[in-house]
Design a protein around this motif. Sequence first.
Motif, mmCIF file in Angstrom:
data_model
loop_
_atom_site.group_PDB
_atom_site.id
_atom_site.type_symbol
_atom_site.label_atom_id
_atom_site.label_comp_id
_atom_site.label_asym_id
_atom_site.label_seq_id
_atom_site.Cartn_x
_atom_site.Cartn_y
_atom_site.Cartn_z
ATOM 1 N N GLN A 79 6.828 0.205 6.916
ATOM 2 C CA GLN A 79 6.003 -0.218 5.790
ATOM 3 C C GLN A 79 5.020 -1.319 6.221
ATOM 4 N N MET A 80 5.495 -2.270 7.013
ATOM 5 C CA MET A 80 4.611 -3.342 7.486
ATOM 6 C C MET A 80 3.524 -2.788 8.400
ATOM 7 N N SER A 81 3.866 -1.798 9.223
ATOM 8 C CA SER A 81 2.885 -1.175 10.103
ATOM 9 C C SER A 81 1.794 -0.474 9.293
ATOM 10 N N ARG A 82 2.203 0.283 8.277
ATOM 11 C CA ARG A 82 1.223 0.963 7.425
ATOM 12 C C ARG A 82 0.324 -0.049 6.715
ATOM 13 N N GLU A 83 0.894 -1.160 6.299
ATOM 14 C CA GLU A 83 0.111 -2.188 5.609
ATOM 15 C C GLU A 83 -0.902 -2.837 6.551
ATOM 16 N N MET A 84 -0.506 -3.075 7.801
ATOM 17 C CA MET A 84 -1.443 -3.649 8.768
ATOM 18 C C MET A 84 -2.602 -2.695 9.029
ATOM 19 N N LYS A 85 -2.313 -1.410 9.137
ATOM 20 C CA LYS A 85 -3.378 -0.422 9.344
ATOM 21 C C LYS A 85 -4.313 -0.380 8.144
ATOM 22 N N GLY A 110 6.048 -10.268 -4.590
ATOM 23 C CA GLY A 110 7.408 -9.955 -4.187
ATOM 24 C C GLY A 110 8.259 -11.201 -4.211
ATOM 25 N N SER A 111 9.510 -11.035 -3.821
ATOM 26 C CA SER A 111 10.423 -12.178 -3.809
ATOM 27 C C SER A 111 11.166 -12.219 -2.478
ATOM 28 N N ILE A 112 11.630 -13.384 -2.140
ATOM 29 C CA ILE A 112 12.387 -13.534 -0.893
ATOM 30 C C ILE A 112 13.706 -12.776 -0.979
ATOM 31 N N CYS A 113 14.251 -12.661 -2.171
ATOM 32 C CA CYS A 113 15.498 -11.909 -2.360
ATOM 33 C C CYS A 113 15.287 -10.434 -2.010
ATOM 34 N N ASN A 114 14.212 -9.857 -2.512
ATOM 35 C CA ASN A 114 13.894 -8.461 -2.217
ATOM 36 C C ASN A 114 13.613 -8.285 -0.724
ATOM 37 N N ASP A 115 12.866 -9.222 -0.141
ATOM 38 C CA ASP A 115 12.584 -9.163 1.298
ATOM 39 C C ASP A 115 13.869 -9.232 2.109
ATOM 40 N N CYS A 116 14.780 -10.082 1.695
ATOM 41 C CA CYS A 116 16.059 -10.239 2.392
ATOM 42 C C CYS A 116 16.871 -8.944 2.341
ATOM 43 N N LEU A 117 16.925 -8.315 1.183
ATOM 44 C CA LEU A 117 17.667 -7.057 1.048
ATOM 45 C C LEU A 117 17.058 -5.961 1.915
ATOM 46 N N ILE A 118 15.736 -5.834 1.891
ATOM 47 C CA ILE A 118 15.069 -4.797 2.676
ATOM 48 C C ILE A 118 15.225 -5.071 4.170
ATOM 49 N N ALA A 119 15.065 -6.327 4.582
ATOM 50 C CA ALA A 119 15.198 -6.676 5.999
ATOM 51 C C ALA A 119 16.620 -6.451 6.512
ATOM 52 N N THR A 120 17.602 -6.598 5.638
ATOM 53 C CA THR A 120 18.988 -6.446 6.055
ATOM 54 C C THR A 120 19.443 -4.989 6.093
ATOM 55 N N PHE A 121 19.084 -4.225 5.073
ATOM 56 C CA PHE A 121 19.632 -2.872 4.943
ATOM 57 C C PHE A 121 18.661 -1.743 5.283
ATOM 58 N N CYS A 122 17.369 -2.032 5.430
ATOM 59 C CA CYS A 122 16.370 -0.988 5.718
ATOM 60 C C CYS A 122 15.424 -1.457 6.817
ATOM 61 N N VAL A 123 15.953 -1.880 7.947
ATOM 62 C CA VAL A 123 15.132 -2.505 8.992
ATOM 63 C C VAL A 123 14.020 -1.581 9.473
ATOM 64 N N GLY A 179 0.801 -1.216 0.000
ATOM 65 C CA GLY A 179 0.000 0.000 0.000
ATOM 66 C C GLY A 179 0.835 1.267 0.000
ATOM 67 N N SER A 180 2.093 1.150 0.414
ATOM 68 C CA SER A 180 2.992 2.300 0.416
ATOM 69 C C SER A 180 4.398 1.795 0.117
ATOM 70 N N GLY A 181 5.230 2.705 -0.302
ATOM 71 C CA GLY A 181 6.606 2.337 -0.626
ATOM 72 C C GLY A 181 7.458 2.192 0.620
ATOM 73 N N ILE A 182 8.637 1.641 0.439
ATOM 74 C CA ILE A 182 9.539 1.413 1.564
ATOM 75 C C ILE A 182 10.017 2.732 2.182
ATOM 76 N N CYS A 183 10.069 3.788 1.407
ATOM 77 C CA CYS A 183 10.558 5.084 1.903
ATOM 78 C C CYS A 183 9.445 6.120 2.073
ATOM 79 N N ASP A 184 8.208 5.695 2.208
ATOM 80 C CA ASP A 184 7.083 6.620 2.384
ATOM 81 C C ASP A 184 6.884 6.965 3.857
#
Length: 127
Positions: free
Chosen positions: A106-112, A87-100, A22-27
């Motif tokens: 982003q996950m909080s906004r999606e849950m709301k 999405g892909s696990i590769c993209n999830d891995c990169l985001i989880a590692t470098f943009c915690v 629903g929103s981007g990683i940097c929103d």
Amino acid sequence: MTTKVVITQPVVLDSRDSDEWGSGICDCCDDVPECCFAYWCCPCFACVKTKEYGQCLCLPLLDIFGFVPPATLGMRISMRHRYGIKGSICNDCLIATFCVSCAWCQMSREMKRRYIPIALVNARPTF
């Protein structure tokens, strides 16, 4: 003494609004107070959001073990599957590692955005 057998289970509604986040990683401007909380105290923020998602409160504390944060990665993958987000696990891995912090925001906004209250219809205690 009689016993009652439950024949039908309550229906759990599944939200599948869109197959995209629903929103981007940097929103971060979409919810500034939450992003500030996530930035200044990411472990606390992650624990609160994990509890709201229905998982163990202390699960994000596992992120201190290893280079790739396992709880953040697992929550992201779980959320993608629950909400039907592409999405892909590769993209999830990169985001989880470098943009915690950004990943948790982003996950909080999606849950709301996709929150559906659970209502039990005809729920009666059985004795």
